[in-house]
Design a protein around this motif. Structure first.
Motif, PDB file in Angstrom:
ATOM      1  N   PRO B  15       0.916  -1.317  -0.024  1.00 15.92           N
ATOM      2  CA  PRO B  15      -0.017   0.144  -0.086  1.00 15.92           C
ATOM      3  C   PRO B  15       1.009   1.367   0.047  1.00 15.92           C
ATOM      4  CG  PRO B  15      -0.164  -1.040   2.126  1.00 15.92           C
ATOM      5  CD  PRO B  15       0.651  -1.909   1.117  1.00 15.92           C
ATOM      6  N   ASP B  16       2.044   0.993   0.529  1.00 20.54           N
ATOM      7  CA  ASP B  16       2.932   2.692   0.693  1.00 20.54           C
ATOM      8  C   ASP B  16       3.379   2.936  -0.704  1.00 20.54           C
ATOM      9  OD1 ASP B  16       2.265   2.586   3.127  1.00 20.54           O
ATOM     10  OD2 ASP B  16       4.129   1.406   3.902  1.00 20.54           O
ATOM     11  N   ALA B  17       3.375   1.947  -1.598  1.00 15.42           N
ATOM     12  CA  ALA B  17       3.855   2.151  -2.947  1.00 15.42           C
ATOM     13  C   ALA B  17       2.911   2.678  -3.938  1.00 15.42           C
ATOM     14  CB  ALA B  17       4.499   1.048  -3.624  1.00 15.42           C
ATOM     15  N   VAL B  18       1.616   2.774  -3.426  1.00 19.76           N
ATOM     16  CA  VAL B  18       0.485   3.619  -4.043  1.00 19.76           C
ATOM     17  C   VAL B  18       0.524   5.244  -3.723  1.00 19.76           C
ATOM     18  CG1 VAL B  18      -1.912   3.860  -4.607  1.00 19.76           C
ATOM     19  CG2 VAL B  18      -0.785   1.436  -3.972  1.00 19.76           C
ATOM     20  N   ARG B  19       1.111   6.016  -4.449  1.00 25.87           N
ATOM     21  CA  ARG B  19       1.074   7.491  -4.261  1.00 25.87           C
ATOM     22  C   ARG B  19       0.123   8.067  -4.949  1.00 25.87           C
ATOM     23  NH1 ARG B  19       5.925   8.409  -7.092  1.00 25.87           N
ATOM     24  NH2 ARG B  19       5.920   6.216  -7.543  1.00 25.87           N
ATOM     25  N   PRO B  24      -0.257   6.935 -12.020  1.00 28.94           N
ATOM     26  CA  PRO B  24       0.627   6.441 -13.170  1.00 28.94           C
ATOM     27  C   PRO B  24       2.069   6.047 -13.047  1.00 28.94           C
ATOM     28  CG  PRO B  24      -0.361   8.503 -13.815  1.00 28.94           C
ATOM     29  CD  PRO B  24      -0.455   8.508 -12.334  1.00 28.94           C
ATOM     30  N   GLY B  25       2.669   6.748 -11.975  1.00 30.77           N
ATOM     31  CA  GLY B  25       3.995   6.192 -11.485  1.00 30.77           C
ATOM     32  C   GLY B  25       4.194   5.323 -10.438  1.00 30.77           C
ATOM     33  N   SER B  26       2.982   4.694  -9.926  1.00 30.36           N
ATOM     34  CA  SER B  26       2.806   3.808  -8.938  1.00 30.36           C
ATOM     35  C   SER B  26       2.431   2.696  -9.593  1.00 30.36           C
ATOM     36  CB  SER B  26       1.763   4.321  -7.731  1.00 30.36           C
ATOM     37  OG  SER B  26       2.085   5.431  -7.345  1.00 30.36           O
ATOM     38  N   LEU B  56      -3.329  -8.744  -8.838  1.00 32.14           N
ATOM     39  CA  LEU B  56      -2.105  -7.589  -8.769  1.00 32.14           C
ATOM     40  C   LEU B  56      -0.982  -8.484  -8.734  1.00 32.14           C
ATOM     41  CD1 LEU B  56      -3.634  -4.997  -6.324  1.00 32.14           C
ATOM     42  CD2 LEU B  56      -3.909  -4.957  -8.877  1.00 32.14           C
ATOM     43  N   ASN B  57       0.107  -8.142  -9.915  1.00 33.39           N
ATOM     44  CA  ASN B  57       1.332  -8.924  -9.810  1.00 33.39           C
ATOM     45  C   ASN B  57       2.614  -8.262  -9.549  1.00 33.39           C
ATOM     46  OD1 ASN B  57       0.166 -11.578  -9.986  1.00 33.39           O
ATOM     47  ND2 ASN B  57      -0.383 -11.130 -11.983  1.00 33.39           N
ATOM     48  N   GLY B  58       2.440  -7.139  -9.157  1.00 33.13           N
ATOM     49  CA  GLY B  58       3.519  -6.159  -8.933  1.00 33.13           C
ATOM     50  C   GLY B  58       4.210  -6.350  -7.651  1.00 33.13           C
ATOM     51  N   PRO B  59       5.498  -5.911  -7.351  1.00 30.95           N
ATOM     52  CA  PRO B  59       6.143  -6.007  -6.244  1.00 30.95           C
ATOM     53  C   PRO B  59       5.534  -5.199  -4.803  1.00 30.95           C
ATOM     54  CG  PRO B  59       7.122  -4.243  -7.567  1.00 30.95           C
ATOM     55  CD  PRO B  59       6.129  -4.806  -8.439  1.00 30.95           C
ATOM     56  N   PRO B  60       5.734  -5.649  -3.600  1.00 30.13           N
ATOM     57  CA  PRO B  60       6.848  -6.650  -3.332  1.00 30.13           C
ATOM     58  C   PRO B  60       6.366  -8.122  -3.064  1.00 30.13           C
ATOM     59  CG  PRO B  60       6.301  -5.322  -1.533  1.00 30.13           C
ATOM     60  CD  PRO B  60       5.471  -4.926  -2.451  1.00 30.13           C
ATOM     61  N   GLU B  80     -10.717   8.441  -9.976  1.00 24.37           N
ATOM     62  CA  GLU B  80      -9.573   7.574  -9.636  1.00 24.37           C
ATOM     63  C   GLU B  80      -9.191   7.598  -8.264  1.00 24.37           C
ATOM     64  OE1 GLU B  80      -6.608   8.655 -12.764  1.00 24.37           O
ATOM     65  OE2 GLU B  80      -7.946   8.192 -14.213  1.00 24.37           O
ATOM     66  N   ARG B  81      -8.830   8.913  -7.737  1.00 22.02           N
ATOM     67  CA  ARG B  81      -8.409   9.224  -6.405  1.00 22.02           C
ATOM     68  C   ARG B  81      -8.803   8.398  -5.228  1.00 22.02           C
ATOM     69  NH1 ARG B  81      -7.046  12.362  -2.217  1.00 22.02           N
ATOM     70  NH2 ARG B  81      -4.808  13.063  -1.722  1.00 22.02           N
ATOM     71  N   THR B  82     -10.521   8.495  -5.275  1.00 22.38           N
ATOM     72  CA  THR B  82     -11.164   8.095  -3.953  1.00 22.38           C
ATOM     73  C   THR B  82     -11.132   6.272  -4.144  1.00 22.38           C
ATOM     74  OG1 THR B  82     -13.270   8.095  -5.287  1.00 22.38           O
ATOM     75  CG2 THR B  82     -12.710   9.717  -3.573  1.00 22.38           C
ATOM     76  N   THR B  83     -11.029   6.003  -5.552  1.00 23.27           N
ATOM     77  CA  THR B  83     -10.749   4.417  -5.678  1.00 23.27           C
ATOM     78  C   THR B  83      -9.603   3.955  -4.984  1.00 23.27           C
ATOM     79  OG1 THR B  83     -12.579   4.793  -7.371  1.00 23.27           O
ATOM     80  CG2 THR B  83     -11.295   2.517  -7.415  1.00 23.27           C
ATOM     81  N   ALA B  84      -8.726   4.785  -5.660  1.00 25.39           N
ATOM     82  CA  ALA B  84      -7.209   4.296  -5.100  1.00 25.39           C
ATOM     83  C   ALA B  84      -7.113   4.293  -3.706  1.00 25.39           C
ATOM     84  CB  ALA B  84      -6.202   5.436  -5.603  1.00 25.39           C
ATOM     85  N   VAL B  85      -7.823   4.967  -2.702  1.00 25.11           N
ATOM     86  CA  VAL B  85      -7.895   5.007  -1.452  1.00 25.11           C
ATOM     87  C   VAL B  85      -8.487   3.820  -1.044  1.00 25.11           C
ATOM     88  CG1 VAL B  85      -8.739   6.202   0.728  1.00 25.11           C
ATOM     89  CG2 VAL B  85      -7.781   7.567  -0.982  1.00 25.11           C
ATOM     90  N   HIS B  86      -9.635   3.346  -1.396  1.00 26.29           N
ATOM     91  CA  HIS B  86     -10.195   2.131  -1.324  1.00 26.29           C
ATOM     92  C   HIS B  86      -9.059   0.716  -1.485  1.00 26.29           C
ATOM     93  CE1 HIS B  86     -14.126   3.641  -0.581  1.00 26.29           C
ATOM     94  NE2 HIS B  86     -14.725   3.726  -1.708  1.00 26.29           N
ATOM     95  N   LEU B  87      -8.512   0.952  -2.441  1.00 25.89           N
ATOM     96  CA  LEU B  87      -7.774  -0.285  -3.022  1.00 25.89           C
ATOM     97  C   LEU B  87      -6.379  -0.132  -2.106  1.00 25.89           C
ATOM     98  CD1 LEU B  87      -8.132  -0.233  -7.113  1.00 25.89           C
ATOM     99  CD2 LEU B  87      -9.196  -1.402  -5.193  1.00 25.89           C
ATOM    100  N   ARG B  88      -5.778   1.197  -1.934  1.00 26.16           N
ATOM    101  CA  ARG B  88      -4.723   0.861  -0.917  1.00 26.16           C
ATOM    102  C   ARG B  88      -5.128   0.383   0.269  1.00 26.16           C
ATOM    103  NH1 ARG B  88      -1.746   6.639   0.090  1.00 26.16           N
ATOM    104  NH2 ARG B  88      -3.570   6.826   1.253  1.00 26.16           N
TER     105      ARG B  88
END
Lengths: 198, 198
Positions: B15-19, B24-26, B56-60, B80-88
């Protein structure tokens, strides 16, 4: 050329009112961003034959029309935030300028935009319209959509008067950006663009 | 039930890798967010007959599968942002829990998910597939898509082996979230859901 117009009656016309941390709370600016990206991007490319017009009618200085031209635009990415940055910068720019390659800003509203498009076939997307498969629009057309609350009564009346036809996309009501994707797919199948696979 | 699966080989499983300022850079987390919202939302409503699975198959710590169930999910918004918060938050939760109503997180990958869906008709979206209008999938189907770089060779092989058919959506390659919109529209027309207008 394919053209899409979003009449966004709630999106702010002041760049400082666009908060990147809360695009939905910024007059549903998230919708404006998705409209632009879904109009102009496909997988790994920009639709060079397509133009997105955002007619912004929110406070404090409506109307403002931002036009993003697929044949010229640079650094357009699919996410909402980077698109919001582009659009916010356009709102901060002087009118009648191109503050970023392919992004133009003008102080005109729906009526003047429709006047400009007089020669083109105009299709108004409305739930009570004729199904797109029956209408089969030409590729060189202008598609006009409302925001999450739809056009006002006056806008609706104007659009029905000016439009070649009102178009529906099926039995489920879609978000404006989803409508754009569906219209593109319809046109891609019937009139494959240059960037389509052979 | 309609089910959509996005195999996202780049999205982080930390979750800490989701900025939130740089989705896009996350690991292209923006794509994961749009996939969920376009799968589950229509205008002013949630598709109660639809489920989104994000593999999700990304690191770590891959794999992680987040499932968002339209019949149970609460406070899902189109941006996108509120959904990102849910997923994080889901990534930060213990596995095999429901950290938010309708959002489930498990430490399983594509193979185990396919095993679970053994009884269902599985359609693999690929550009060399048969056109969806010829295949006409049933409403109770599972549609599987790749991310911006597509499935790996091994995933592709597995999917072609397990799928009832590979499906194409026309001559232009689309983003995963655009594919979802097009498939929904196809199904909405042929098998109108409960929330369709009469």
């Amino acid at each position: 050329m394919r053209e899409f117009v979003l009449i966004h009656n709630h999106a702010p016309t002041d760049p400082d009112a666009v908060r990147l941390k809360d695009l939905p709370g910024s007059g549903r600016f998230d919708l404006a961003c998705r409209f632009v990206t879904q109009t102009l991007l496909y997988s790994h490319g920009v639709r060079t034959d397509t133009v997105a017009h955002l007619v912004l009618n929110g406070p404090p200085n409506p109307p403002v029309t931002i036009t993003v031209n697929g044949s010229r635009v640079r650094r357009l990415y699919p996410d909402e935030r980077t698109t919001a940055v582009h659009l916010r910068r356009a709102l901060a720019a002087d009118p009648d300028t191109e503050p970023h390659p392919g992004i133009f800003v003008r102080r005109i509203g729906l009526e003047e935009l429709l006047e400009e498009k007089k020669g083109a076939k105009i299709y108004y997307l409305a739930e009570d319209g004729t199904d797109i498969t029956e209408i089969d629009p030409e590729p060189d057309s202008v598609f006009i959509l409302g925001d999450h609350e739809g056009p006002t009564e006056e806008q609706d009346e104007l659009l029905r008067r000016k439009a070649h036809a009102t178009v529906s996309l099926g039995p489920v009501p879609y978000h404006a950006d989803q409508c754009v994707v569906i219209v593109h797919n319809h046109l891609d199948r019937r009139h494959p663009p240059d960037y389509a696979s052979p």
